[in-house]
Design an enzyme around this catalytic site. Structure first.
Site, mmCIF file in Angstrom:
data_model
loop_
_atom_site.group_PDB
_atom_site.id
_atom_site.type_symbol
_atom_site.label_atom_id
_atom_site.label_comp_id
_atom_site.label_asym_id
_atom_site.label_seq_id
_atom_site.Cartn_x
_atom_site.Cartn_y
_atom_site.Cartn_z
ATOM 1 N N VAL A 46 47.296 42.220 44.982
ATOM 2 C CA VAL A 46 48.375 41.286 44.646
ATOM 3 C C VAL A 46 47.868 39.842 44.712
ATOM 4 O O VAL A 46 48.252 39.007 43.892
ATOM 5 C CB VAL A 46 49.593 41.481 45.588
ATOM 6 C CG1 VAL A 46 50.670 40.449 45.312
ATOM 7 C CG2 VAL A 46 50.158 42.893 45.428
ATOM 8 N N CYS A 47 46.998 39.559 45.660
ATOM 9 C CA CYS A 47 46.518 38.185 45.882
ATOM 10 C C CYS A 47 45.976 37.513 44.620
ATOM 11 O O CYS A 47 46.364 36.379 44.311
ATOM 12 C CB CYS A 47 45.477 38.155 46.991
ATOM 13 S SG CYS A 47 46.101 38.752 48.580
ATOM 14 N N PRO A 48 45.092 38.153 43.840
ATOM 15 C CA PRO A 48 44.582 37.453 42.665
ATOM 16 C C PRO A 48 45.660 37.175 41.619
ATOM 17 O O PRO A 48 45.585 36.166 40.908
ATOM 18 C CB PRO A 48 43.495 38.372 42.116
ATOM 19 C CG PRO A 48 43.754 39.711 42.706
ATOM 20 C CD PRO A 48 44.438 39.460 44.027
#
Length: 187
Positions: A46-48
Site C-alpha cells: 500500500v505504501c508505494p
C-alpha cells in the site's frame, strides 16, 4: 492521543531528496506549511501507492507553500535504493526521511509497539510548528492525496481568515461559515 494544536518536537534526521542525502531538523519545518506522511516500510504494498499519489500532487502542494516529509523507520539509504528501483517511487521529489532511531515516529506517537514500524499517519503542520490536522488509518487502508490537499486548502483558508470555518466537503472558492449565535440551530 492528543496531537491537534500541539507543537512539533525537536528532531534531527537524514533524508533522501532530489538525488542527494540531506540532514534535516525541526528548523527546516518552521516557517512553512508542512506535511509529515508516515508509512510502515519501503518495498511494501500500500505504501508505494500512497507515496506515488502524494508525488502526483507535490507540485500543487509546493505552489501552496507546503513541504512534504515522508517518514518511515527505514534508512535514507534504503529510501534511495527504493527510489532508484521503482517507477512509482522514482517520481518522488519530496523529502524521504529515514527514522531508524524512531525518534520522529515516537514524537508523533505513531510507533507500532514492539514492531519498530510507523503507523499509516498524516500530520499537517502550520508555519508556527503547530499540528492542525491528522489522519491515522489501519494497515490495509490507503490514504488519498486529493483529500489531503483539500484539508491543506481548508487549513490555510482558516488561518488566513480568522472567524471563518470550512464546513464538511468544503472546496476552495465555496462558501464558508462565520460561527455566531445567529447560526445556532439553523444549519
Amino acid at each position: 492521543m492528543k496531537m491537534i494544536n500541539t507543537k512539533l518536537k525537536p528532531f534531527n534526521a537524514s533524508a533522501f531528496k532530489s538525488g542527494e542525502f540531506v540532514e534535516i531538523s525541526e528548523q527546516d519545518v518552521l516557517g512553512k506549511w508542512s506535511i509529515f506522511f508516515f508509512y510502515p516500510a519501503d518495498f511494501t504494498f500500500v505504501c508505494p501507492t500512497e507515496l506515488g499519489d502524494v508525488a502526483d500532487h507535490y507540485e500543487e502542494l509546493q505552489k501552496r507553500g507546503v513541504e512534504v516529509f515522508s517518514v518511515s523507520t527505514d534508512t535514507h539509504f534504503t529510501h534511495k535504493a527504493w527510489h532508484d528501483s521503482s517507477d512509482t517511487i522514482g517520481k518522488i521529489n519530496y523529502f524521504m526521511v529515514g527514522d531508524q532511531s524512531g525518534n520522529i515516529t515516537n514524537n508523533f506517537n505513531v510507533m507500532r509497539e514492539g514492531q519498530g514500524l510507523a503507523d499509516r499517519a498524516t500530520f499537517l503542520i502550520d508555519p508556527e510548528g503547530t499540528i492542525q490536522a491528522m489522519e491515522i488509518t489501519a494497515e490495509g487502508i490507503g490514504r488519498d492525496a486529493e483529500d489531503l490537499l483539500r484539508k491543506v486548502k481548508a487549513a490555510q483558508y482558516v488561518a488566513a481568515h480568522p472567524g471563518e470555518v470550512c464546513p464538511a466537503k468544503w472546496k476552495e472558492g465555496e462558501e464558508t461559515l462565520a460561527p455566531s449565535l445567529d447560526l445556532v440551530g439553523k444549519i
